[in-house]
Each structure stands twice: as structure tokens, then as C-alpha cells.
Design a protein around this motif. Sequence first.
Motif, PDB file in Angstrom:
ATOM      1  N   SER A 258      28.175   3.448  50.687  1.00 46.25           N
ATOM      2  CA  SER A 258      29.153   4.086  49.800  1.00 46.25           C
ATOM      3  C   SER A 258      30.578   3.806  50.250  1.00 46.25           C
ATOM      4  O   SER A 258      31.479   3.666  49.418  1.00 46.25           O
ATOM      5  N   ARG A 259      30.807   3.730  51.562  1.00 44.99           N
ATOM      6  CA  ARG A 259      32.141   3.375  52.059  1.00 44.99           C
ATOM      7  C   ARG A 259      32.564   2.008  51.547  1.00 44.99           C
ATOM      8  O   ARG A 259      33.706   1.808  51.119  1.00 44.99           O
ATOM      9  N   PHE A 260      31.629   1.050  51.602  1.00 39.56           N
ATOM     10  CA  PHE A 260      31.959  -0.296  51.131  1.00 39.56           C
ATOM     11  C   PHE A 260      32.223  -0.287  49.631  1.00 39.56           C
ATOM     12  O   PHE A 260      33.190  -0.908  49.162  1.00 39.56           O
ATOM     13  N   PHE A 261      31.379   0.414  48.876  1.00 39.98           N
ATOM     14  CA  PHE A 261      31.583   0.483  47.427  1.00 39.98           C
ATOM     15  C   PHE A 261      32.966   1.033  47.110  1.00 39.98           C
ATOM     16  O   PHE A 261      33.698   0.476  46.278  1.00 39.98           O
ATOM     17  N   GLU A 262      33.340   2.129  47.764  1.00 38.37           N
ATOM     18  CA  GLU A 262      34.638   2.749  47.482  1.00 38.37           C
ATOM     19  C   GLU A 262      35.788   1.833  47.885  1.00 38.37           C
ATOM     20  O   GLU A 262      36.829   1.802  47.220  1.00 38.37           O
ATOM     21  N   GLN A 263      35.613   1.095  48.948  1.00 43.44           N
ATOM     22  CA  GLN A 263      36.645   0.156  49.404  1.00 43.44           C
ATOM     23  C   GLN A 263      36.928  -0.891  48.325  1.00 43.44           C
ATOM     24  O   GLN A 263      38.083  -1.231  48.053  1.00 43.44           O
ATOM     25  N   VAL A 264      35.878  -1.414  47.703  1.00 42.06           N
ATOM     26  CA  VAL A 264      36.050  -2.405  46.631  1.00 42.06           C
ATOM     27  C   VAL A 264      36.504  -1.725  45.352  1.00 42.06           C
ATOM     28  O   VAL A 264      37.395  -2.213  44.644  1.00 42.06           O
ATOM     29  N   PHE A 265      35.927  -0.573  45.056  1.00 44.21           N
ATOM     30  CA  PHE A 265      36.168   0.113  43.784  1.00 44.21           C
ATOM     31  C   PHE A 265      37.611   0.591  43.642  1.00 44.21           C
ATOM     32  O   PHE A 265      38.172   0.570  42.537  1.00 44.21           O
ATOM     33  N   LYS A 266      38.229   1.012  44.751  1.00 41.69           N
ATOM     34  CA  LYS A 266      39.557   1.632  44.643  1.00 41.69           C
ATOM     35  C   LYS A 266      40.645   0.655  44.213  1.00 41.69           C
ATOM     36  O   LYS A 266      41.720   1.079  43.790  1.00 41.69           O
ATOM     37  N   GLU A 267      40.356  -0.643  44.268  1.00 38.54           N
ATOM     38  CA  GLU A 267      41.306  -1.631  43.764  1.00 38.54           C
ATOM     39  C   GLU A 267      41.088  -1.822  42.274  1.00 38.54           C
ATOM     40  O   GLU A 267      40.090  -2.393  41.852  1.00 38.54           O
ATOM     41  N   GLY A 268      42.001  -1.322  41.471  1.00 41.11           N
ATOM     42  CA  GLY A 268      41.905  -1.501  40.027  1.00 41.11           C
ATOM     43  C   GLY A 268      41.174  -0.392  39.305  1.00 41.11           C
ATOM     44  O   GLY A 268      41.037  -0.427  38.087  1.00 41.11           O
ATOM     45  N   ASN A 269      40.678   0.631  40.033  1.00 45.10           N
ATOM     46  CA  ASN A 269      39.957   1.737  39.405  1.00 45.10           C
ATOM     47  C   ASN A 269      40.521   3.071  39.899  1.00 45.10           C
ATOM     48  O   ASN A 269      41.209   3.132  40.916  1.00 45.10           O
TER      49      ASN A 269
ATOM     50  N   ILE B  26      36.287  -5.075  35.483  1.00 41.24           N
ATOM     51  CA  ILE B  26      35.412  -6.243  35.590  1.00 41.24           C
ATOM     52  C   ILE B  26      35.656  -6.993  36.905  1.00 41.24           C
ATOM     53  O   ILE B  26      34.731  -7.544  37.511  1.00 41.24           O
ATOM     54  N   GLY B  27      36.894  -6.964  37.387  1.00 37.23           N
ATOM     55  CA  GLY B  27      37.203  -7.632  38.654  1.00 37.23           C
ATOM     56  C   GLY B  27      36.456  -7.005  39.820  1.00 37.23           C
ATOM     57  O   GLY B  27      35.967  -7.711  40.718  1.00 37.23           O
ATOM     58  N   SER B  28      36.351  -5.683  39.821  1.00 35.23           N
ATOM     59  CA  SER B  28      35.613  -4.989  40.881  1.00 35.23           C
ATOM     60  C   SER B  28      34.127  -5.290  40.782  1.00 35.23           C
ATOM     61  O   SER B  28      33.445  -5.470  41.792  1.00 35.23           O
ATOM     62  N   LEU B  29      33.617  -5.328  39.562  1.00 38.48           N
ATOM     63  CA  LEU B  29      32.206  -5.634  39.355  1.00 38.48           C
ATOM     64  C   LEU B  29      31.880  -7.031  39.871  1.00 38.48           C
ATOM     65  O   LEU B  29      30.849  -7.249  40.523  1.00 38.48           O
ATOM     66  N   ILE B  30      32.759  -7.971  39.608  1.00 37.39           N
ATOM     67  CA  ILE B  30      32.579  -9.347  40.089  1.00 37.39           C
ATOM     68  C   ILE B  30      32.584  -9.379  41.619  1.00 37.39           C
ATOM     69  O   ILE B  30      31.734 -10.039  42.239  1.00 37.39           O
ATOM     70  N   SER B  31      33.509  -8.641  42.233  1.00 34.50           N
ATOM     71  CA  SER B  31      33.583  -8.604  43.697  1.00 34.50           C
ATOM     72  C   SER B  31      32.321  -8.021  44.312  1.00 34.50           C
ATOM     73  O   SER B  31      31.809  -8.524  45.325  1.00 34.50           O
ATOM     74  N   LEU B  32      31.808  -6.950  43.719  1.00 27.97           N
ATOM     75  CA  LEU B  32      30.594  -6.315  44.236  1.00 27.97           C
ATOM     76  C   LEU B  32      29.391  -7.250  44.132  1.00 27.97           C
ATOM     77  O   LEU B  32      28.593  -7.366  45.070  1.00 27.97           O
TER      78      LEU B  32
END
Length: 292
Positions: A261-272, A24-30
Motif C-alpha cells: 500500500s505504501r508503494f501504491f500511494e507513492q505512485v498514486f499521489k502524483e496526479g491524483n 491514466i498516467g498513474s495506472l500506466i506507472s503501476l
Amino acid sequence: MNTRSMIFTLYGDYIRHYGNEIWIGSLISLLKEFGHNEQAVRAAISRMYKQGWVESTKKGNKSYYYLTERGVNRMEEAADRIFKFKPAQWDGKWRMLMYTIPETKRNARDEFRKELVWSGFGAMSTSTWISPNDLEKQVKDLVEKYEIEPYVEFFVSEYKGPNKDAQLVEKCWNLEEINEKYKEFISYYSQKFIIDRNKIQKGEMTDAECFVERTSLVHEYRKFLFVDPGLPEELLPKKWLGNHAATLFSDYYRALAEPASRFFEQVFKEGNEIKHKDESYNVLDHPLMIEP
């Protein structure tokens, strides 16, 4: 843009390719990139949970959300229609659905109607719906979902007149109005595409900006799922703008794909778990980007 709708877009265009689950933290950040605050995201995902679109799980003190089977099926159906850039050839048959759902199941009846429209059916009358597309699986799933088997009849048939197939289309769908919506989409995004493509080539757009633009593009384009039934080419008017809009969407989507996609992965890799990414997924050669 509606927070819940944006979450659906993110699941459909990104998360389902990365193990179908997100903290949920990554979803909030995105979603902060689009101006949605934490409270709005938590409220929207809670609604989706109550509606049966997502399930949640706990890992330590972190909450993760993943699409249910119903959610996965909806995302797959939507993606199949979004990334199919040319109308399919028609087999000449009409799918006809008739129902007599009682007033005691009014809520199910109302929801069933909404689902029929989303799937591409057109109403001949209040309880008679038709489509030239092969939607047998969708109908079967909907009938089971709303438990309305005793009240529904489904046929695959041929139209024998006295009028032409095109006149059936006119009765069920306002193609002129849909074409006007495509015209507006083309007018707005053709200019943005040229500007953004030049910026990307010159290195003047950040990955985050590309992420926002790509997600916004998909979000706007998928609105056509609610208005365009996806008719076969044989039943479309000569000056149909849907094909032009699909080509524009495809070109713009591919221009934004890699940095987004680079940006998504950058945010996603924290906690996922980034290792859950589908290895066959290629943003520049989307598996559903089919051109029949």
C-alpha cells in the motif's frame, strides 16, 4: 497476466478505496511493474470503457478513469467473495432459475449464462440453473441488465428427493476438479509465503516488490471466482481444500499489505487526490475479511 484483468484487480484491491478514480498516467506507472507497456494499458482501459465498466473525465490535459455503477457493483460482489474465508451456513433452500430466451436475443443469452456461472450458479440443464446461495439480488440485476424479464422464472425452493442434496451438487459442479486447483494454489503459494515473509521481516523486499506480489496474489486467487461456486459447508466434501487456501491467502495478503500500500500511494499521489482515500479502509483489517 492479461492487462485488462490486471486493471480489474487494481481497481478492486486498491483504486476503489481511493476515491474510485485514477489518472491514466498513474495506472500506466503501476502496470509497468508487471511488464505491461503504455500501449497495452491504453488499449485495455479503452476496451473497459466500451464495455461499460469505466467512465472517463478530463481535468486539464489529463484523463481520469473511474468505475461505473456496474463496475462498482461487480467489484463489491467480487470482494465479498474473495475476503470471505469460510463457507456460510446454509438455510437449506435452493435457488432455481429457468429461462427460455429466444434466438433473437442470443448475445444476451450467452452473456447471461457467463454471468450466472460467475455468480455461482450451476447448470442442471441448458436452461435450468440452481444455487444454494442467496443470489436473488444478483439475478434481479442481471435480468434487468439484459432486459430478459419475459423469459425468466426464479424460484426459492426445497429439494424433496428422491436423491440427496449432495447428488444435486455432483450434477452441477465438479468439486474434485476445483479441489485440485486449490491444491495447486496451496502447493505454490505456501512456499512463496514462507520465503517472502522472512524477506519482509529482514527488510530484504522493497515496497514495489511487495506491491507486485500482493497484486499477483489477489489476481491469482480471484480466478477461483470463475470456478468455485462458494457452496455452504453442508454441501462440501470432508477434504475440501478451499478453507486451507483461504487461510493461506489471508496470511500472505496481510504480510504484504502495508509495504504494498505504501508503494501504491507513492505512485498514486502524483496526479491524483490522495485525500479521497476512504478513512475507514485498513489494509490489515480489511472490512470484508469476514470469518463467519
